[in-house]
Design a protein around this motif. Structure first.
Motif, PDB file in Angstrom:
ATOM      1  N   ILE A  21      70.967  -2.778  40.195  1.00 55.19           N
ATOM      2  CA  ILE A  21      69.641  -3.339  39.911  1.00 55.19           C
ATOM      3  C   ILE A  21      68.547  -2.325  40.219  1.00 55.19           C
ATOM      4  O   ILE A  21      67.587  -2.162  39.461  1.00 55.19           O
ATOM      5  N   VAL A  22      68.667  -1.608  41.354  1.00 60.66           N
ATOM      6  CA  VAL A  22      67.663  -0.598  41.712  1.00 60.66           C
ATOM      7  C   VAL A  22      67.624   0.516  40.662  1.00 60.66           C
ATOM      8  O   VAL A  22      66.551   0.951  40.255  1.00 60.66           O
ATOM      9  N   GLN A  23      68.804   0.969  40.213  1.00 59.60           N
ATOM     10  CA  GLN A  23      68.833   2.017  39.184  1.00 59.60           C
ATOM     11  C   GLN A  23      68.244   1.527  37.873  1.00 59.60           C
ATOM     12  O   GLN A  23      67.554   2.279  37.169  1.00 59.60           O
ATOM     13  N   MET A  24      68.465   0.263  37.529  1.00 62.32           N
ATOM     14  CA  MET A  24      67.913  -0.279  36.294  1.00 62.32           C
ATOM     15  C   MET A  24      66.390  -0.344  36.365  1.00 62.32           C
ATOM     16  O   MET A  24      65.688   0.051  35.428  1.00 62.32           O
ATOM     17  N   ILE A  25      65.851  -0.818  37.491  1.00 63.45           N
ATOM     18  CA  ILE A  25      64.393  -0.888  37.662  1.00 63.45           C
ATOM     19  C   ILE A  25      63.800   0.513  37.677  1.00 63.45           C
ATOM     20  O   ILE A  25      62.757   0.775  37.075  1.00 63.45           O
ATOM     21  N   TRP A  26      64.453   1.446  38.362  1.00 67.51           N
ATOM     22  CA  TRP A  26      63.981   2.840  38.435  1.00 67.51           C
ATOM     23  C   TRP A  26      63.916   3.450  37.023  1.00 67.51           C
ATOM     24  O   TRP A  26      62.957   4.130  36.674  1.00 67.51           O
ATOM     25  N   ALA A  27      64.953   3.170  36.207  1.00 72.02           N
ATOM     26  CA  ALA A  27      64.974   3.720  34.847  1.00 72.02           C
ATOM     27  C   ALA A  27      63.874   3.102  33.984  1.00 72.02           C
ATOM     28  O   ALA A  27      63.264   3.783  33.150  1.00 72.02           O
ATOM     29  N   MET A  28      63.586   1.824  34.174  1.00 70.42           N
ATOM     30  CA  MET A  28      62.544   1.172  33.382  1.00 70.42           C
ATOM     31  C   MET A  28      61.163   1.661  33.776  1.00 70.42           C
ATOM     32  O   MET A  28      60.285   1.848  32.932  1.00 70.42           O
ATOM     33  N   VAL A  29      60.943   1.917  35.069  1.00 76.37           N
ATOM     34  CA  VAL A  29      59.627   2.359  35.532  1.00 76.37           C
ATOM     35  C   VAL A  29      59.364   3.796  35.087  1.00 76.37           C
ATOM     36  O   VAL A  29      58.255   4.129  34.659  1.00 76.37           O
ATOM     37  N   VAL A  44      82.992  -7.760  54.918  1.00 78.24           N
ATOM     38  CA  VAL A  44      82.913  -6.376  54.435  1.00 78.24           C
ATOM     39  C   VAL A  44      83.011  -6.347  52.908  1.00 78.24           C
ATOM     40  O   VAL A  44      82.240  -5.654  52.232  1.00 78.24           O
ATOM     41  N   TYR A  45      83.917  -7.142  52.351  1.00 79.95           N
ATOM     42  CA  TYR A  45      84.077  -7.185  50.897  1.00 79.95           C
ATOM     43  C   TYR A  45      82.805  -7.726  50.237  1.00 79.95           C
ATOM     44  O   TYR A  45      82.318  -7.160  49.263  1.00 79.95           O
ATOM     45  N   ARG A  46      82.270  -8.814  50.765  1.00 81.91           N
ATOM     46  CA  ARG A  46      81.044  -9.394  50.212  1.00 81.91           C
ATOM     47  C   ARG A  46      79.888  -8.402  50.310  1.00 81.91           C
ATOM     48  O   ARG A  46      79.102  -8.243  49.378  1.00 81.91           O
ATOM     49  N   GLY A  47      79.792  -7.700  51.444  1.00 80.13           N
ATOM     50  CA  GLY A  47      78.721  -6.703  51.601  1.00 80.13           C
ATOM     51  C   GLY A  47      78.861  -5.556  50.613  1.00 80.13           C
ATOM     52  O   GLY A  47      77.861  -5.074  50.066  1.00 80.13           O
ATOM     53  N   ALA A  48      80.098  -5.117  50.362  1.00 82.59           N
ATOM     54  CA  ALA A  48      80.318  -4.020  49.408  1.00 82.59           C
ATOM     55  C   ALA A  48      79.932  -4.447  47.994  1.00 82.59           C
ATOM     56  O   ALA A  48      79.292  -3.684  47.251  1.00 82.59           O
ATOM     57  N   ILE A  49      80.283  -5.666  47.616  1.00 79.59           N
ATOM     58  CA  ILE A  49      79.933  -6.155  46.277  1.00 79.59           C
ATOM     59  C   ILE A  49      78.417  -6.296  46.140  1.00 79.59           C
ATOM     60  O   ILE A  49      77.822  -5.905  45.120  1.00 79.59           O
ATOM     61  N   LEU A  50      77.767  -6.859  47.154  1.00 77.45           N
ATOM     62  CA  LEU A  50      76.312  -7.004  47.102  1.00 77.45           C
ATOM     63  C   LEU A  50      75.618  -5.647  47.053  1.00 77.45           C
ATOM     64  O   LEU A  50      74.628  -5.472  46.347  1.00 77.45           O
ATOM     65  N   ALA A  51      76.135  -4.667  47.814  1.00 81.53           N
ATOM     66  CA  ALA A  51      75.555  -3.325  47.778  1.00 81.53           C
ATOM     67  C   ALA A  51      75.713  -2.686  46.388  1.00 81.53           C
ATOM     68  O   ALA A  51      74.799  -2.028  45.888  1.00 81.53           O
ATOM     69  N   TYR A  96      76.023  -4.272  43.410  1.00 80.61           N
ATOM     70  CA  TYR A  96      75.102  -4.904  42.473  1.00 80.61           C
ATOM     71  C   TYR A  96      73.644  -4.544  42.794  1.00 80.61           C
ATOM     72  O   TYR A  96      72.835  -4.370  41.891  1.00 80.61           O
ATOM     73  N   GLY A  97      73.326  -4.427  44.052  1.00 77.17           N
ATOM     74  CA  GLY A  97      71.973  -4.005  44.423  1.00 77.17           C
ATOM     75  C   GLY A  97      71.659  -2.614  43.919  1.00 77.17           C
ATOM     76  O   GLY A  97      70.557  -2.360  43.421  1.00 77.17           O
ATOM     77  N   LEU A  98      72.629  -1.709  44.046  1.00 74.37           N
ATOM     78  CA  LEU A  98      72.441  -0.346  43.544  1.00 74.37           C
ATOM     79  C   LEU A  98      72.233  -0.346  42.030  1.00 74.37           C
ATOM     80  O   LEU A  98      71.375   0.376  41.510  1.00 74.37           O
TER      81      LEU A  98
END
Length: 99
Positions: free
Chosen positions: A88-96, A75-82, A84-86
């Motif tokens: 990265i998605v926000q960074m790509i969304w802002a660049m596009v 659960v902890y690993r999944g929360a951390i990955l989620a 960081y994934g969020l």
């Protein structure tokens, strides 16, 4: 008129950086006493004595007892990955969409 003041010649010399000596005080002050603190020597270490047992303090390793299990680690690993994934998605969304 300010330009006339700027071109005015100074009569007094530049300060040399020396200061006048101050008059010594008439009443003598208390003499300075410098004291150094000396620590006592450390006690001798017995190298033949057994070492104390090492006890893990499990209260500092996680949030609760649940996180110490396999499920808690996942659960902890999944929360951390989620998280960081969020990011990265926000960074790509802002660049596009910045164009």
């Amino acid at each position: 008129m300010a330009a006339d003041d700027a071109l005015e010649v100074r009569v007094e010399p530049w300060p040399s950086g020396r200061r006048r000596r101050q008059n010594p005080p008439t009443v003598p002050g208390r003499p300075l006493v410098l004291r150094s603190y000396r620590r006592p020597p450390p006690p001798p270490i017995d190298l033949t004595a057994p070492r104390p047992p090492v006890v893990d303090d499990t209260s500092l390793l996680g949030f609760s007892r649940f996180t110490h299990s396999k499920v808690g680690r996942r659960v902890y690993r999944g929360a951390i990955l989620a998280l960081y994934g969020l990011i990265i998605v926000q960074m790509i969304w802002a660049m596009v969409h910045a164009v």
